[in-house]
Motif scaffolding. Structure first.
Motif, PDB file in Angstrom:
ATOM      1  N   UNK A  15       0.823  -1.206   0.000  1.00 36.38           N
ATOM      2  CA  UNK A  15       0.000   0.000   0.000  1.00 36.38           C
ATOM      3  C   UNK A  15       0.859   1.258   0.000  1.00 36.38           C
ATOM      4  N   UNK A  16       2.007   1.208   0.666  1.00 36.64           N
ATOM      5  CA  UNK A  16       2.884   2.380   0.681  1.00 36.64           C
ATOM      6  C   UNK A  16       3.445   2.651  -0.710  1.00 36.64           C
ATOM      7  N   UNK A  17       3.957   1.618  -1.382  1.00 31.64           N
ATOM      8  CA  UNK A  17       4.492   1.827  -2.725  1.00 31.64           C
ATOM      9  C   UNK A  17       3.382   2.246  -3.684  1.00 31.64           C
ATOM     10  N   UNK A  18       2.181   1.704  -3.495  1.00 30.84           N
ATOM     11  CA  UNK A  18       1.056   2.088  -4.341  1.00 30.84           C
ATOM     12  C   UNK A  18       0.744   3.575  -4.192  1.00 30.84           C
ATOM     13  N   UNK A  19       0.804   4.092  -2.966  1.00 30.37           N
ATOM     14  CA  UNK A  19       0.582   5.517  -2.762  1.00 30.37           C
ATOM     15  C   UNK A  19       1.706   6.350  -3.363  1.00 30.37           C
ATOM     16  N   UNK A 139      -7.077   3.744  -0.623  1.00 27.46           N
ATOM     17  CA  UNK A 139      -6.056   3.872   0.417  1.00 27.46           C
ATOM     18  C   UNK A 139      -5.745   5.344   0.664  1.00 27.46           C
ATOM     19  N   UNK A 140      -5.656   6.110  -0.410  1.00 31.87           N
ATOM     20  CA  UNK A 140      -5.397   7.537  -0.268  1.00 31.87           C
ATOM     21  C   UNK A 140      -6.529   8.225   0.495  1.00 31.87           C
ATOM     22  N   UNK A 141      -7.762   7.778   0.295  1.00 28.45           N
ATOM     23  CA  UNK A 141      -8.899   8.342   1.021  1.00 28.45           C
ATOM     24  C   UNK A 141      -8.779   8.072   2.518  1.00 28.45           C
ATOM     25  N   UNK A 142      -8.273   6.892   2.890  1.00 27.98           N
ATOM     26  CA  UNK A 142      -8.049   6.586   4.308  1.00 27.98           C
ATOM     27  C   UNK A 142      -7.046   7.563   4.916  1.00 27.98           C
ATOM     28  N   UNK A 156      -2.805   0.544  11.587  1.00 31.51           N
ATOM     29  CA  UNK A 156      -2.235   0.304  10.260  1.00 31.51           C
ATOM     30  C   UNK A 156      -2.232   1.581   9.419  1.00 31.51           C
ATOM     31  N   UNK A 157      -3.339   2.319   9.451  1.00 34.37           N
ATOM     32  CA  UNK A 157      -3.415   3.555   8.679  1.00 34.37           C
ATOM     33  C   UNK A 157      -2.480   4.602   9.277  1.00 34.37           C
TER      34      UNK A 157
END
Length: 226
Positions: A15-19, A139-142, A156-157
């Motif tokens: 999720x971090x690399x995706x962001x 994920x960005x919305x979180x 986690x967030x």
């Protein structure tokens, strides 16, 4: 890749690399300090899953008999099972090898698409673009809810947001997350571990992310900007 992506919950490092992937340019933000934050995400994920604990002098060590099932996380657990390590030592050991397998997993799941292109009509190359799953937007919305709306984050967030802030790339998200004084202040609070979470695993993760923050800041002062 032994993990079945169809039934697999994405790891924190994914999720971090995706962001950090920027759909408009097709590039990964924060390349200069990428291995610090990706390595930190792996350690944070291990801590949240109670596979990792802290020892004396702020070192981290694997919890005996609790290896993670995910093959992105297992090498770090194996490395820290040998003996306790300083967080910076662990980041330097596990971080550099993460970019490619994590990116491959994101492409395999469809979170990021890869397409062939020709440069000058002659040379073949590949380009990255936003995937079909819309996971990046979710994920960005979180993260936005935590930084902009002031929502109480799950551990986690909180870890994801702290690591994203540590990467120094938050200004690049200005369209989705306004780069305001309140956002900057909240991001720094998360970097310092002010999560509002009290679980033991979250406490370990706060220690890990705080060290990642310091490592990333130190690296950014000596590495040239791309």
């Amino acid at each position: 890749m032994s993990t079945d992506l169809r039934s697999h919950t994405p790891t924190l490092v994914e999720d971090l690399l995706l962001l950090l992937f920027q759909p408009r340019s097709g590039t990964i933000a924060g390349e200069n300090t990428l291995f610090y934050v990706l390595g930190g995400a792996v350690l944070a994920d291990l801590a949240l899953g109670e596979h990792l604990t802290t020892t004396d002098r702020g070192r981290v060590s694997s919890v005996a008999g609790r290896p993670p099932s995910d093959d992105l996380l297992r090498p770090a657990w194996d490395y820290l099972a040998e003996k306790p390590r300083g967080v910076q030592t662990a980041l330097a050991a596990i971080g550099p090898a993460l970019r490619e397998p994590v990116l491959e997993r994101l492409i395999a799941r469809g979170d990021i698409d890869q397409e062939a292109r020709k440069v000058l009509g002659l040379f073949r190359t590949t380009a990255l673009r936003d995937g079909r799953t819309e996971r990046r937007a979710r994920v960005l919305a979180d993260v936005r809810r935590v930084l902009v709306d002031g929502a109480e984050p799950q551990a986690r967030v909180a870890a994801l947001t702290a690591l994203l802030s540590a990467s120094g790339t938050l200004p690049q998200f200005d369209r989705e997350i306004p780069w305001t004084s309140s956002v900057i202040s909240r991001a720094k609070e998360l970097e310092r571990g002010d999560w509002g979470a009290d679980a033991a695993a979250a406490a370990v993760t706060r220690t890990v992310t705080a060290t990642v923050v310091n490592s990333a800041i130190a690296a950014s002062t000596v590495l040239p900007r791309s």
